[in-house]
Structure formats: structure tokens, C-alpha cells
Design a protein around this motif. Sequence first.
Motif, mmCIF file in Angstrom:
data_model
loop_
_atom_site.group_PDB
_atom_site.id
_atom_site.type_symbol
_atom_site.label_atom_id
_atom_site.label_comp_id
_atom_site.label_asym_id
_atom_site.label_seq_id
_atom_site.Cartn_x
_atom_site.Cartn_y
_atom_site.Cartn_z
ATOM 1 N N ASN A 111 -28.877 -7.094 -46.387
ATOM 2 C CA ASN A 111 -29.443 -7.614 -47.746
ATOM 3 C C ASN A 111 -28.900 -9.013 -47.981
ATOM 4 O OD1 ASN A 111 -30.602 -4.942 -48.765
ATOM 5 N ND2 ASN A 111 -28.486 -4.160 -48.674
ATOM 6 N N LEU A 113 -35.169 -3.018 -50.978
ATOM 7 C CA LEU A 113 -34.489 -2.627 -51.802
ATOM 8 C C LEU A 113 -35.071 -2.569 -53.252
ATOM 9 C CD1 LEU A 113 -31.540 -0.976 -52.495
ATOM 10 C CD2 LEU A 113 -30.691 -3.468 -52.670
ATOM 11 N N SER A 134 -29.025 -2.068 -58.294
ATOM 12 C CA SER A 134 -29.586 -1.699 -57.143
ATOM 13 C C SER A 134 -28.500 -2.092 -55.793
ATOM 14 C CB SER A 134 -30.835 -1.791 -56.743
ATOM 15 O OG SER A 134 -31.717 -1.188 -57.427
ATOM 16 N N GLN A 138 -26.132 0.169 -53.483
ATOM 17 C CA GLN A 138 -26.465 -0.065 -51.974
ATOM 18 C C GLN A 138 -24.966 -0.559 -51.419
ATOM 19 O OE1 GLN A 138 -29.391 0.743 -49.878
ATOM 20 N NE2 GLN A 138 -27.521 1.002 -48.603
ATOM 21 N N ASN A 139 -24.101 -1.250 -51.938
ATOM 22 C CA ASN A 139 -23.112 -1.847 -51.285
ATOM 23 C C ASN A 139 -22.178 -0.543 -51.502
ATOM 24 O OD1 ASN A 139 -24.180 -4.261 -50.838
ATOM 25 N ND2 ASN A 139 -22.849 -5.227 -52.284
ATOM 26 N N ASP A 191 -23.222 1.946 -48.483
ATOM 27 C CA ASP A 191 -22.839 1.438 -47.394
ATOM 28 C C ASP A 191 -21.185 1.870 -47.161
ATOM 29 O OD1 ASP A 191 -25.490 0.499 -46.780
ATOM 30 O OD2 ASP A 191 -24.990 -1.419 -47.335
ATOM 31 N N ARG A 242 -29.391 8.261 -50.330
ATOM 32 C CA ARG A 242 -30.237 6.973 -49.926
ATOM 33 C C ARG A 242 -31.306 6.778 -50.722
ATOM 34 N NH1 ARG A 242 -28.786 5.399 -44.606
ATOM 35 N NH2 ARG A 242 -27.365 7.006 -43.390
ATOM 36 N N VAL A 292 -30.921 5.477 -54.183
ATOM 37 C CA VAL A 292 -30.367 3.890 -54.309
ATOM 38 C C VAL A 292 -31.638 3.087 -54.111
ATOM 39 C CG1 VAL A 292 -29.185 2.154 -52.836
ATOM 40 C CG2 VAL A 292 -28.148 4.221 -53.618
ATOM 41 N N LEU A 293 -32.689 3.572 -53.007
ATOM 42 C CA LEU A 293 -33.998 2.928 -52.671
ATOM 43 C C LEU A 293 -34.631 2.774 -53.776
ATOM 44 C CD1 LEU A 293 -35.512 1.691 -50.192
ATOM 45 C CD2 LEU A 293 -36.295 4.004 -49.705
#
Length: 479
Positions: free
Chosen positions: A89, A108, A208, A212-213, A216, A453, A456-457
Motif C-alpha cells: 500500500n 483498498l 481504511s 489495513q495496517n 497486517d 479481510r 477491511v477491503l
Amino acid sequence: MALAGAASLALGACASIPGANVAPGSPITAEEAQVGAQYHDQFVAEFGGEMTGPYARYVEQVGSNIAVQSGLATRPDAFDVTLLNSSVNNAFAVPGGYVYATRQLVNLMNNEAELAAVLGHEVGHVAARHSARRQEKAQRNQLLGLLGAVIGGGLLGSSDLAQLSLQGSQLATLSYSRSQELEADQLGIQYLNRAGYDPHAMATLLTSLAAQNQLDAQLQGRGDATIPAWASTHPDPASRVQNALQLAQGGTGVINRDTFLNRIDGMVYGDDPAQGVIEGRQFIHPELRLSFTAPQGFYMVNGTRAVTINGDQGRSQMTVGQFNGDLNSYVRDVFTKLGGEQQQVTPSSIERTTVNGLPAAYGTARVNNGQQQVDVTVFAYEFSPNTAYHFMSITPAGQAGTFNSLYQSMRRISASEAGAVVPRRVDVVTAGRGDTVRSLANRMAYTDAQEARFRVLNGLSASDQIVPGQEYKLVIRSN
């Protein structure tokens, strides 16, 4: 890992800095355009290569239209907007009207306004001449300048180990200061308003990215979602969400959700098999015909020129070097390049062995990184008379054996194994009346954290539910 060698992006410490004496918001100068053009190909190579076709044309169109709102130029074609084939990203811009975004960051997003927000934020950095001011500050501190950034660190004063210590070749830009990030957010929101987009898109995209961070970090077993820095050139997006919401207060505009989703439908998600893929702790490269497995408790990052293996007990990179058929000299050459002119790094010895039928050689050197003693290990494999790959690892002194399982896992894969590697892609679907978050998430091409997932997506909070008739993104396996 595409193994496309990128030339050094470093500028000498006494080089002139394009834009350093240009007032913020002024049109792009000829000098800035020249420097941007000079380094464009190198940036593209460093970040996975340039994508072409409908996806790239769409991103270029949106980016050029938002960039012209900045006043840096009067024509959209004055800007060069590039979609990069990278699974990280990331987005950045350099002087001269060169703007970049990775396909992973685009995947994303959930609407066109968010795409315009990211690209507008990057144009804001250019308009404010932030990169020139960061480089000017670096030169005052006698650091090595780079086009708006620095390859940071310097474990032993060498670029190779500096990159290793900072977790891979995908890290190529020094973070802007918090005030510069907030200014770029503010400018980006101004551009959104001028272009007729909903200015709240900056906040929803930052939300978002923060989610995502965090995801991860959880999947990789890390406690800090803002580390490592390669996750984004703009760390800690969560701290900027409230500021972006305040700046957008009262603003209205279009988001073009359906148009955006339809335009990115089918884009590769995650690793491109042409660059190798990470599946759990295994890395497999169908074109190079190799595979290896990270030790338990470590996670991997697939960069353009190297795969990085990270953990609390050390870091390692797998990459390629020039090979003349002599593994011993190959290993010695890697050590020589590590030390550079500032420090000689010499292994105590070079040993020969065989790993899964591959001729191999390895050596370890103990060095001082300025703070402590560390062991540097190079473990190389011969794949053909003119091809060799190697791991380069750093561990605390006395712990060089941390990566032994990694070294022993390297193997050549068969043609059938290579052919079985299928990319993941974004698949846009319309929710039916009976669909739920769980039913759609179960179609995601992952064995873990499917619902997390999916949420978040699609920019969904923990309480958001599916709206029948609305389009959502899935990640599926598809050639």
C-alpha cells in the motif's frame, strides 16, 4: 521479487535541489520537470514496474484531473500519473508532476473520490515543495539526499545493509513530518472540493488504510500497526482521520462508487506471480522456479528486488547477485559490497555444502553496527552455471543459527508446482437478498481471517452489514 535492478536514486550531498527556492503553489518549473523525468524510470523499476491497459488509464485520468486543481499546471497532460505493479500500500509523488500509486492501494479504495483523495494528497506534497524542503534539511544535516527522500538507516554505513535493516527495497522514501502530512491532507481536500468530489473521501481512505495496517500487524504477529515503515510512505494514518473529517465538514460531492468498482474489477490483488508469491510462511517464485520457508515467528515482505524475512531475533533478505560460476567468490563479493569503503566485512571462513541438491556456500562475519556486535551471514545457492541467489542475514552476536531452517528450506520447484501458482484478483459482486458479511467473506481466497479481510477491503466497520443490491469486493483465485 522481480529482480529488475534499479539504479541508485541518490543525489550527491552538494547537488542542487529542484524546488527549494520555489514558492509553494507556484507552477512546475523547467528544472523540476527535468529532474522528475530523469528519475522516473528508476522509481518505476524500484516499485514493481509500470502497469498499462484500462486500469492504468483510469488511474491516470482521475489523477490528472485532480492534479490540475492544484494550479501547478493548466493542462491535465502536464502530469504523469503512474499505476505501479506493487503489492505494498503506497503512493508518492516527485517534483515535475510525477505521481505514483500502487495497485494494492487502489484495490483498498472503495470509490473514485478516495482515489482522487490519495492522488490529490500526493500532488499537495509537490505543490508545497515538501520533498525539496526535506532534502534541503537532509543536506544541512549532511545526510545522503534522494529525490524527496532518503534510503534511511545505515547499519554499517552501506546501502545494502541499510536497506536490510529497514526491511526491504520497497522502502524508498523518508516519511514527511506530521505538519507536512497534514498540509498535504488539507491541500488534497481543497482539490477534491474544486473537482466536485466528496471531501470526506480523504478521511474514509485514511480509515481504511489504518484498518489495513492494523490487520497486517495482527496477521504477522506484530503489536504495532504503524511499524514497519514499508507499509506506507505516510505512517500513522489513523492519527490523521479526525483532522481530515474536520477539514471536510459541510462539504458535499460525488464519490462514483459503482464506476470505480467496475473499473478495478479483475485487478491482481496481493503478490503478482511474476514477482513471486507469499503463502503463509512459504515464498514461491514460479518463474525463478524456487521456494523457501520462513522460520516460525517470522513474516515476509515481497519487494521488487528482494524478499525480506523479519522477526524479533533478526532479519534476512533473499536476492540475486552477479555470478561467474564460483560460489566462494560470489559470497566474498557480497561481503565486500556490504562493507563498502567505510568498513571491511570479511567472513571468518567460507564453507561449502549442498541443500536439497543445490550447491551452496556460506560464511558469517561479526561486526559492530555502532551500538552492538551483530553477526552477518551470507548463504548462497547455485541454480545454474550463471545464476545464483543468496540470503543476507543480520542477527545479534552468537545467534547466527536463527535462520538455519530458512537456509535449509531453499529448493528448486517442479514445473507442475510452478504452474499451480494462480494469482488472486479483485472480484466485484452484487449482494443478493440473502447475503451476509459471513456468506460473502467465505468466498475470499484465504484460509484465515476471511471476515476481517472482507470488512477491511470494503471499508466496513465491525457493525456494518451487507446492503442487498450493492456491489462489494471479494478476493478470488483467477488466471
